[in-house]
Design an enzyme around this catalytic site. Sequence first.
Site, short mmCIF file in Angstrom:
data_model
loop_
_atom_site.label_atom_id
_atom_site.label_comp_id
_atom_site.label_asym_id
_atom_site.label_seq_id
_atom_site.Cartn_x
_atom_site.Cartn_y
_atom_site.Cartn_z
N HIS A 137 -1.59 3.80 -1.53
CA HIS A 137 -2.66 4.75 -1.16
C HIS A 137 -2.71 5.94 -2.12
O HIS A 137 -3.76 6.53 -2.31
CB HIS A 137 -2.48 5.24 0.27
CG HIS A 137 -2.85 4.20 1.29
ND1 HIS A 137 -3.99 3.43 1.19
CD2 HIS A 137 -2.23 3.79 2.41
CE1 HIS A 137 -4.05 2.59 2.21
NE2 HIS A 137 -2.99 2.79 2.97
N CYS A 178 -18.89 0.77 0.94
CA CYS A 178 -19.20 2.20 0.82
C CYS A 178 -18.15 3.09 1.48
O CYS A 178 -18.04 4.27 1.16
CB CYS A 178 -20.56 2.47 1.45
SG CYS A 178 -20.58 2.15 3.23
N ARG A 210 2.95 -8.90 3.94
CA ARG A 210 1.95 -8.29 3.04
C ARG A 210 2.70 -7.62 1.91
O ARG A 210 3.33 -6.57 2.07
CB ARG A 210 1.10 -7.29 3.83
CG ARG A 210 0.02 -6.63 3.03
CD ARG A 210 -1.35 -7.14 3.37
NE ARG A 210 -2.37 -6.52 2.53
CZ ARG A 210 -3.26 -5.67 2.97
NH1 ARG A 210 -3.31 -5.33 4.24
NH2 ARG A 210 -4.16 -5.15 2.15
N ARG A 225 10.29 4.66 -7.59
CA ARG A 225 9.50 5.89 -7.50
C ARG A 225 9.89 6.70 -6.26
O ARG A 225 9.92 7.91 -6.29
CB ARG A 225 8.02 5.47 -7.42
CG ARG A 225 7.03 6.59 -7.23
CD ARG A 225 5.64 5.97 -7.12
NE ARG A 225 4.61 6.93 -6.80
CZ ARG A 225 3.96 7.66 -7.69
NH1 ARG A 225 4.26 7.57 -8.96
NH2 ARG A 225 3.01 8.50 -7.31
N GLU A 241 0.81 -1.24 0.00
CA GLU A 241 0.00 0.00 0.00
C GLU A 241 0.85 1.29 0.00
O GLU A 241 0.37 2.36 0.33
CB GLU A 241 -1.00 0.11 1.16
CG GLU A 241 -1.75 -1.08 1.69
CD GLU A 241 -2.35 -2.04 0.69
OE1 GLU A 241 -1.60 -2.98 0.35
OE2 GLU A 241 -3.49 -1.89 0.28
N TYR A 276 3.53 1.94 1.90
CA TYR A 276 4.13 2.29 3.18
C TYR A 276 5.66 2.12 3.14
O TYR A 276 6.24 1.77 2.10
CB TYR A 276 3.50 1.45 4.30
CG TYR A 276 2.08 1.85 4.64
CD1 TYR A 276 1.79 3.16 5.06
CD2 TYR A 276 1.02 0.95 4.53
CE1 TYR A 276 0.49 3.53 5.38
CE2 TYR A 276 -0.28 1.33 4.85
CZ TYR A 276 -0.54 2.62 5.28
OH TYR A 276 -1.82 3.00 5.59
N GLN A 287 -18.24 4.54 4.13
CA GLN A 287 -18.80 5.71 4.79
C GLN A 287 -18.56 5.75 6.30
O GLN A 287 -18.28 6.80 6.85
CB GLN A 287 -20.31 5.80 4.52
CG GLN A 287 -20.61 6.64 3.31
CD GLN A 287 -22.09 6.67 2.99
OE1 GLN A 287 -22.54 5.96 2.11
NE2 GLN A 287 -22.84 7.46 3.70
P1 NAP Z 1 -26.67 16.82 -1.32
O1 NAP Z 1 -25.38 16.14 -1.19
O2 NAP Z 1 -27.15 17.71 -0.22
O3 NAP Z 1 -26.59 17.70 -2.67
C1 NAP Z 1 -27.62 18.49 -3.09
C2 NAP Z 1 -27.14 19.36 -4.25
O4 NAP Z 1 -28.22 20.17 -4.65
C3 NAP Z 1 -26.00 20.26 -3.92
O5 NAP Z 1 -25.09 20.19 -4.99
C4 NAP Z 1 -26.63 21.64 -3.80
O6 NAP Z 1 -25.64 22.51 -4.29
C5 NAP Z 1 -27.85 21.54 -4.68
N1 NAP Z 1 -29.01 22.29 -4.18
C6 NAP Z 1 -29.51 22.33 -2.94
N2 NAP Z 1 -30.59 23.11 -2.88
C7 NAP Z 1 -30.80 23.58 -4.13
C8 NAP Z 1 -31.77 24.44 -4.70
N3 NAP Z 1 -32.74 24.99 -3.98
N4 NAP Z 1 -31.66 24.72 -6.03
C9 NAP Z 1 -30.68 24.19 -6.77
N5 NAP Z 1 -29.74 23.38 -6.27
C10 NAP Z 1 -29.79 23.07 -4.96
O7 NAP Z 1 -27.83 15.82 -1.62
P2 NAP Z 1 -27.84 14.52 -2.51
O8 NAP Z 1 -26.96 14.62 -3.67
O9 NAP Z 1 -29.29 14.27 -2.74
O10 NAP Z 1 -27.28 13.42 -1.56
C11 NAP Z 1 -27.92 13.18 -0.32
C12 NAP Z 1 -27.04 12.37 0.60
O11 NAP Z 1 -26.96 11.05 0.07
C13 NAP Z 1 -25.62 12.85 0.72
O12 NAP Z 1 -25.47 13.71 1.81
C14 NAP Z 1 -24.87 11.58 0.93
O13 NAP Z 1 -24.78 11.27 2.29
C15 NAP Z 1 -25.71 10.51 0.30
N6 NAP Z 1 -25.10 10.04 -0.96
C16 NAP Z 1 -23.77 10.00 -1.10
C17 NAP Z 1 -23.21 9.55 -2.28
C18 NAP Z 1 -21.74 9.50 -2.48
O14 NAP Z 1 -20.96 9.98 -1.67
N7 NAP Z 1 -21.27 8.93 -3.55
C19 NAP Z 1 -24.04 9.16 -3.31
C20 NAP Z 1 -25.41 9.25 -3.14
C21 NAP Z 1 -25.94 9.70 -1.97
P3 NAP Z 1 -25.77 24.11 -4.32
O15 NAP Z 1 -26.56 24.45 -3.10
O16 NAP Z 1 -24.36 24.59 -4.30
O17 NAP Z 1 -26.44 24.42 -5.59
FE1 SF4 Z 2 -18.31 -2.07 4.52
FE2 SF4 Z 2 -17.20 0.05 5.74
FE3 SF4 Z 2 -19.47 0.36 4.37
FE4 SF4 Z 2 -19.44 -1.06 6.64
S1 SF4 Z 2 -19.02 1.14 6.41
S2 SF4 Z 2 -20.49 -1.59 4.76
S3 SF4 Z 2 -17.43 -2.01 6.56
S4 SF4 Z 2 -17.45 -0.25 3.58
#
Ligand code: NAP
Ligand code: SF4
Length: 679
Positions: A256, A341, A218, A179, A168, A170, A343
């Site tokens: 990483h 995820c 590892r 590198r 990874e 390290y 998360q």
């Molecule tokens: P979000 O992350 O809160 O994004 C909402 C977007 O809408 C922002 O870009 C915001 O940017 C815009 N927005 C907000 N109010 C607005 C308005 N009145 N008019 C126009 N634009 C507006 O919400 P989301 O994308 O629905 O995701 C929700 C949650 O799902 C996230 O917090 C996350 O936890 C989870 N999620 C995560 C992932 C990931 O990480 N890959 C994927 C899916 C879901 P501006 O205000 O700058 O315009």
């Molecule tokens: Fe897997 Fe981490 Fe997501 Fe739990 S939080 S489901 S351990 S990736």
Amino acid sequence: MRLHYPHLFTPLDLGYTTLKNRVLMGSMHTGLEDNPEDYDKLAAYFAERARGDGPSLIVTGGISPNVAGGISASSGVLNAAEIVPHHQKITDAVHRENGKICMQILHTGRYGYHDGIVSASSIKAPINQYIPRALNEDEIQKEIDDFVNCAVLAKAANYDGVEIMASEGYFINQFLSQRTNKRQDRWGGCFENRMRLAVEIVENTRKAVGSDFIIIFRLSLMDLVEGGCCWEEVAKLAQAVEAVGVSIINSGIGWHEARIPTIVTSVPAAAFTRASKKLKESVSIPVIATNRINNPQIAEEILQRNDSDMISMARPFLADPHWVQKARENKSDEINTCIACNQACLDQIFSGKTTSCLVNPRAARETELNYHVTDRPKKIAVIGAGPAGLSVSTIAALRGHKVSLFERSSDLGGQFQMAQRIPGKADFEETLRYYRKMIEKHKVVLHMDREITANELESMIHGSEYDEVVVSTGVQPRSIDIEGINHRSVLTYPEVLLQDKQVGKRVAIIGAGGIGFDMATFLLAHKEDAELDQWYRQWGIDPKLESPGSLIPAQVKPPKRHITLLQRKSTKPGKTLGKTTGWVHKLHLEKYNVRMLSDVIYDRIDDLGLHILVGGKPELVEVDNIIICAGQVSNDSITTSTTLGGKRSSFHMIGGVALATELDAHRAILQGAELAAKL
Ligand code: NAP
Ligand code: SF4
């Protein structure tokens, strides 16, 4: 009972000890390693995973051989006899459960976040602001001695072995690769010199710990960085460390700092087992396969094909401590599958918090969050079967409560229903499969297609049918106010993801949060992207693993659509995505030429497209469709007029309905679990 996974449960004889099955719980930093006061919690965490038919071998999170090698200045170190008793709490707890445990010796080298970091050469890592100091020859010898001392102390703490972390990117990797190693003395230059550190660490460790102590090495099989090792070097090192006493080789995939994803959800299952298979041709000791292996069937197939001798899983044991036992009892449908995820595990660690798991909030909280069987069963109504509702219902029912779960749609899962449709997120369906099974197992009474009205909620709260009422009705997409918002070109994200509404070739996505990025990924996906060879091509990975770092030029298919992703904020789009996953989403969209705009003001929508101002300048984005991904608001229509009176303590709101901003499944499932634990 006929075993469904016979290869997984074939013991592995190491000569001086036998491993009872082929599953290794891989190293995962929890954050509890860093403070001796947390070692009781850490012992409980490992004991829960060793209990019953656990993995045959567990590897701890990384422990440094000295302060310079720590990820931070206060990381867990094992360099003195007085620290040994803390580790004995862990080994005692695991051995009481008949488990075996190795301690990982991790020297981070230039990846440490502190002033005292050291490496082969003074070259800053692209992912770190700190610059390492190049060691002199005496100091290199001292580092080797510290590794050996650390292993000796680990043996004194009754560990069954150590894992020497050499992948990874390290410290040891930093010596191996041109590198990061520009030395011109006997520790740099030709590969014999670059691998001298690794070989001397193993050789001296083996001499110091004797022959009946497991040493896992590892080894970075694919560096996935420019200037990384080529296969010839990987094989040479494997043979050299085998010759001086390594017992098992574990696979490391990618540094990483590599800009190729190796563990996130979108990485295909078992994507790197061709590396462990290839290594088996060069060594005679057992080789472990790792990365994106999360279910027993995949693990069994890898072993059956002889692509490896063992399987390592780290995050899947956060998600389900009883993974092995369930596989052995042919109850794999009860496994709470890790959905990769990051998360609640890696994102938390990299934010300086203790790790946990999105689908299992008890992970690393085994002494605090417990689901004891109740001696006062209650009748509980739960309204809304999204992540929060599923979590509270199934855990409350497991505790012995009588739970009725009401869901207005015909599918469980709420926001997860959409998430699982995103290419690369199919594993989210595993969480729903798990909850369906738990509903059946713990006899939650499910009422599908059943919308509860405000009046019914009022009766539930004030009537005698239920002792507790939980509202987990989640969220709904935010409606936004732009001139022309009702134009036929405008779609909401549920219309695209759940109702399969047709989308044209030119698309604007309003909102660049998690769902905006997911939407772009969904609209760009080619069917064959999920196939392993295509995935290798897309990310520029050498399928033969021969080139330096296993890299070749990437081949990206022409984009299926022209996408513009917009937000009003002036920050870079993608800033709100997960700490350890956001870069993958951004890089993926960049590969497909997605235009990402910040500092946008939405003016109007008409037949020509979306009229905006960017940094004050007017612009027309000519599109066929505009998809609104502007976040969510609480789905609180039935609760706003609810009168609670004296019933306040038996009424609960959890998940998105309680707080829609920064909605996330981690918080929803955690709130459900915490509430269920105390009902
Ligand atoms: P979000 O992350 O809160 O994004 C909402 C977007 O809408 C922002 O870009 C915001 O940017 C815009 N927005 C907000 N109010 C607005 C308005 N009145 N008019 C126009 N634009 C507006 O919400 P989301 O994308 O629905 O995701 C929700 C949650 O799902 C996230 O917090 C996350 O936890 C989870 N999620 C995560 C992932 C990931 O990480 N890959 C994927 C899916 C879901 P501006 O205000 O700058 O315009
Ligand atoms: Fe897997 Fe981490 Fe997501 Fe739990 S939080 S489901 S351990 S990736």
